[in-house]
Every structure is written in C-alpha cells, then in structure tokens.
Design an enzyme around this catalytic site. Structure first.
Site, short mmCIF file in Angstrom:
data_model
loop_
_atom_site.label_atom_id
_atom_site.label_comp_id
_atom_site.label_asym_id
_atom_site.label_seq_id
_atom_site.Cartn_x
_atom_site.Cartn_y
_atom_site.Cartn_z
N GLU A 67 -5.38 11.85 -1.94
CA GLU A 67 -5.64 12.95 -1.01
C GLU A 67 -4.43 13.87 -0.86
OE1 GLU A 67 -6.99 10.09 1.96
OE2 GLU A 67 -8.86 11.21 2.14
N ALA B 199 -2.44 5.28 2.13
CA ALA B 199 -1.87 5.12 3.47
C ALA B 199 -1.44 3.66 3.60
CB ALA B 199 -2.91 5.47 4.52
N GLU C 39 -10.85 3.32 -0.71
CA GLU C 39 -10.95 2.93 0.71
C GLU C 39 -12.19 2.08 1.00
OE1 GLU C 39 -10.18 5.97 -0.38
OE2 GLU C 39 -8.66 6.92 0.89
N GLY D 185 -4.94 7.73 0.30
CA GLY D 185 -4.16 8.84 0.85
C GLY D 185 -3.24 9.48 -0.19
C1 HXC Z 1 0.72 -0.96 2.12
C2 HXC Z 1 0.97 -1.37 -0.11
C3 HXC Z 1 -0.05 -0.44 -0.42
C4 HXC Z 1 -0.67 0.24 0.65
C5 HXC Z 1 0.71 -1.29 -2.27
N1 HXC Z 1 1.40 -1.85 -1.28
N2 HXC Z 1 -0.18 -0.42 -1.77
N3 HXC Z 1 1.35 -1.62 1.13
N4 HXC Z 1 -0.26 -0.05 1.89
N5 HXC Z 1 -1.61 1.15 0.46
C6 HXC Z 1 2.47 -2.84 -1.39
C7 HXC Z 1 1.97 -4.23 -1.71
O1 HXC Z 1 1.54 -4.88 -0.54
C8 HXC Z 1 3.21 -4.86 -2.29
O2 HXC Z 1 4.10 -5.19 -1.25
C9 HXC Z 1 3.83 -3.71 -3.06
O3 HXC Z 1 3.31 -2.51 -2.49
C10 HXC Z 1 3.46 -3.72 -4.53
O4 HXC Z 1 2.06 -3.75 -4.64
P1 HXC Z 1 1.27 -4.88 -5.49
O5 HXC Z 1 -0.08 -4.93 -4.93
O6 HXC Z 1 2.06 -6.14 -5.55
O7 HXC Z 1 1.29 -4.20 -6.93
P2 HXC Z 1 0.20 -4.36 -8.09
O8 HXC Z 1 -0.26 -5.77 -8.22
O9 HXC Z 1 0.79 -3.69 -9.28
O10 HXC Z 1 -1.07 -3.51 -7.58
C11 HXC Z 1 -0.96 -2.12 -7.41
C12 HXC Z 1 -2.17 -1.58 -6.62
C13 HXC Z 1 -2.33 -2.38 -5.32
C14 HXC Z 1 -3.44 -1.76 -7.49
C15 HXC Z 1 -1.94 -0.11 -6.38
O11 HXC Z 1 -1.08 -2.39 -4.65
C16 HXC Z 1 -3.35 -1.82 -4.39
O12 HXC Z 1 -4.55 -1.99 -4.59
N6 HXC Z 1 -2.88 -1.15 -3.33
C17 HXC Z 1 -3.76 -0.64 -2.29
C18 HXC Z 1 -4.48 0.61 -2.76
C19 HXC Z 1 -5.42 1.14 -1.68
O13 HXC Z 1 -6.35 0.44 -1.28
N7 HXC Z 1 -5.16 2.34 -1.19
C20 HXC Z 1 -5.93 2.96 -0.15
C21 HXC Z 1 -5.32 2.65 1.19
S1 HXC Z 1 -6.27 3.25 2.52
P3 HXC Z 1 4.83 -6.62 -1.19
O14 HXC Z 1 5.66 -6.56 0.06
O15 HXC Z 1 3.75 -7.63 -1.16
O16 HXC Z 1 5.65 -6.66 -2.46
C22 HXC Z 1 -5.93 4.89 2.57
C23 HXC Z 1 -6.64 5.63 3.64
C24 HXC Z 1 -6.15 7.05 3.76
O17 HXC Z 1 -5.17 5.40 1.82
C25 HXC Z 1 -6.51 7.59 5.09
C26 HXC Z 1 -5.88 8.93 5.39
C27 HXC Z 1 -4.43 8.94 5.64
#
Ligand code: HXC
Length: 270
Positions: free
Chosen positions: A124, A78, A144, A121
């Site tokens: 999911e 998400a 998360e 998400g």
């Molecule tokens: C918003 C995100 C994002 C996310 C990546 N990006 N994941 N933006 N929400 N979940 C964005 C980054 O900010 C970045 O934007 C661009 O995508 C590229 O990501 P990087 O981090 O620069 O890439 P990398 O270094 O290769 O790392 C990849 C990654 C990392 C390991 C996947 O992006 C990451 O850890 N993402 C978050 C994963 C996460 O925690 N997901 C769970 C979210 S909570 P910019 O603009 O800086 O280039 C969730 C709750 C669900 O899902 C609830 C129900 C709906």
C-alpha cells in the site's frame, strides 16, 4: 519557506531511528530502516517517514523523492505485533491513517524503489507513491486476509484501480503474492530491472523529473491524481485551470523562450 508541520531548520536528518535519509542532485532519498523486522511499519517509523517527507516537500532544493527499503524487503506490512491485541477503539485512538493521508498530500513526485517483499501496508505504501521501480526479486501482495483482516491503507482501492477488478479481487481474497514481472504486465509498476540496478534506476527517473520545472511538475502530479476521484468533466476542468495557471510562472516563459532560442532551459521553480 515554512510549513505547518516542519521547517528546514527544525529537522535533523541524522536523528531518525527507523529511516535513513540523504539528498543528492535535487532528489531526496528515504530508506526504511528496520531490517530485522523486514521494515514492518510501526507507528514510530511512520511518524519519522511523514516528518521527513513533509520536510522534503517544503525544501526547495529537493524536487523529487525516492522511497526505498533494502534488498530483502521494501516493507513486509504493518507491524503485526502492534495490531495483534488491538481493539477497534485502540485502532481509532491510534489514528495511524492521519500519516497515510499526509503522504497522499505530498506535492513532490514520489518514486518507490522496491526489492524483496512489498506486502500488506508495504504494498500500500508503494502504491501511495506515484511511480514504482522494482527489482526482479520484488514480491508484492495483500496477504491481510490470512490474518483475518483486509487491506486498510488503500489496498482494495489502489490495487483495483491499477490492475482491474478481477485481478484485484483474486489477490485480495486469496492473499497470493505476485511477482515484479506480473506487476509490470498488469500496469501496477513502471519498470523491472536486475536487483543491483533498482535503486539506481529509481534515482535516474527521479533525477529526470527533478530537471523539469517544479511548478509544472506539481500541477501535472495533481492533475493526474485528480483522475482517481472525479468525473472526466471535472478532471478536464481541473486540468485546464492548472494549465492556465502555469502561464503565470517564470519557468513557462523560460521553457518556451529557450525552445525558440534553441538552447536548454534553466528552470528556477518560480
Ligand atoms: C511484524 C514482521 C512482519 C510484520 C515480518 N516480520 N513481517 N513483524 N509485522 N508484518 C518479522 C518476523 O516476525 C521476524 O521477526 C522477521 O521480521 C523476519 O521475518 P520472517 O518471517 O522470519 O522471514 P521469512 O521467513 O523470510 O518470511 C518473510 C515473510 C513473512 C513471508 C515476509 O515475514 C511474513 O509473512 N510476514 C508478514 C506479511 C504480512 O502478513 N503482511 C501484512 C501485515 S498486515 P523475528 O523477531 O521473529 O526475527 C498489514 C495491514 C496494513 O500490513 C494495514 C494498514 C496500515
């Protein structure tokens, strides 16, 4: 045929901003398309996805649906930006799970074609699909916990049902990612293939399903899913009713007649 949410005439497949869509050989293909954010799932993306899925669900030319992302990411979760300053009331008013509930109610089989990240998400969403084909490069996870929350779109429930309590507990509590090969061994996904083949493989699976009688496919999906929210007794009862119901379909007559006449059946979805 019309539906409550949309009809075949009120949707322009080219009008979406965050998804790309196409239809081929009776399968609908939806590609999440927010590549600069690793397909992070924001509300507009979810709204478009559900609108398109609903349309495809009611389009009789489409018999199976493939949901995919790109090579780098199916979806990295998400959109954290949308959640960072949200209060519980914001989240309640946002009511995003109405979209997730709608996906769960799609009648046609959903095949997820995953490469790269399927996190939070994204994982999911993949698990909300009925089958998952992954590339060798796919990385799954429910990270998360690292953000101070927990999975909110079914992760604790579907992952546990798929991989068992001990593994799910470890994955949800540590946030550790896992590979496509692990996902396969644990029974979360159907197949792992080289990255250049994952979409093709998912389409092939979808095309095979699309060649089957659609009403029976629908009943089969409903019956298998029933397992997850009922007792064996009620599940068997449900299956039996669905089995009987199919004897009212023309496709049942055609399928059995074709077998006896030693020819290929021609299913009409009736
Ligand atoms: C918003 C995100 C994002 C996310 C990546 N990006 N994941 N933006 N929400 N979940 C964005 C980054 O900010 C970045 O934007 C661009 O995508 C590229 O990501 P990087 O981090 O620069 O890439 P990398 O270094 O290769 O790392 C990849 C990654 C990392 C390991 C996947 O992006 C990451 O850890 N993402 C978050 C994963 C996460 O925690 N997901 C769970 C979210 S909570 P910019 O603009 O800086 O280039 C969730 C709750 C669900 O899902 C609830 C129900 C709906």
């Amino acid at each position: 045929m019309t539906s409550a949410m949309s009809t075949s005439t009120d949707i322009d497949l080219k009008s979406f901003q965050f998804i790309l869509t196409s239809v081929e050989d009776h399968i609908g293909i939806i590609q999440l398309n927010r590549p600069d954010k690793l397909n992070a799932i924001n509300m507009p993306l979810m709204e478009e996805l559900v609108k398109c899925l609903t349309w495809m669900d009611h389009n009789e030319d489409i018999r199976c649906i493939v949901l995919t992302g790109n090579e780098r990411a199916f979806a990295a979760g998400a959109d954290i930006e949308q959640m960072a300053s949200a209060t519980p009331v914001d989240m309640i008013l946002r009511d995003q799970f109405v979209y997730w509930d709608r996906i769960r109610k799609i009648h046609k089989p959903l095949v997820a074609a995953i490469s790269g990240y399927a996190l939070g998400g994204g994982c999911e969403l993949a698990m909300t699909c009925d089958m998952i084909i992954a590339s060798e490069t796919a990385k799954f996870g429910q990270p998360e916990i690292n953000l101070g929350v927990i999975p909110g779109a079914g992760g604790t429930q579907r992952l546990t049902r798929a991989v068992g309590k001990a593994r799910a507990m470890e994955l949800v509590l540590t946030g550790n990612l896992f590979t496509a090969q692990q996902a396969l061994e644990w029974g979360l996904i159907n197949k792992v293939v080289p990255v250049e083949l994952y979409l093709e493989e998912a389409k092939n699976l979808a095309k095979t399903i699309a060649s089957k009688p659609p009403i029976a496919v629908r009943m089969a999906k409903e019956s298998v899913l029933k397992t997850f929210d009922t007792s064996l007794e009620s599940g068997l009862e449900f299956e039996r009713k669905a089995f009987y119901l199919l004897f009212a379909s023309q496709d049942k007559n055609e399928g059995m007649k074709a077998f006896l006449e030693k020819r290929q059946p021609e299913f009409q979805g009736r």
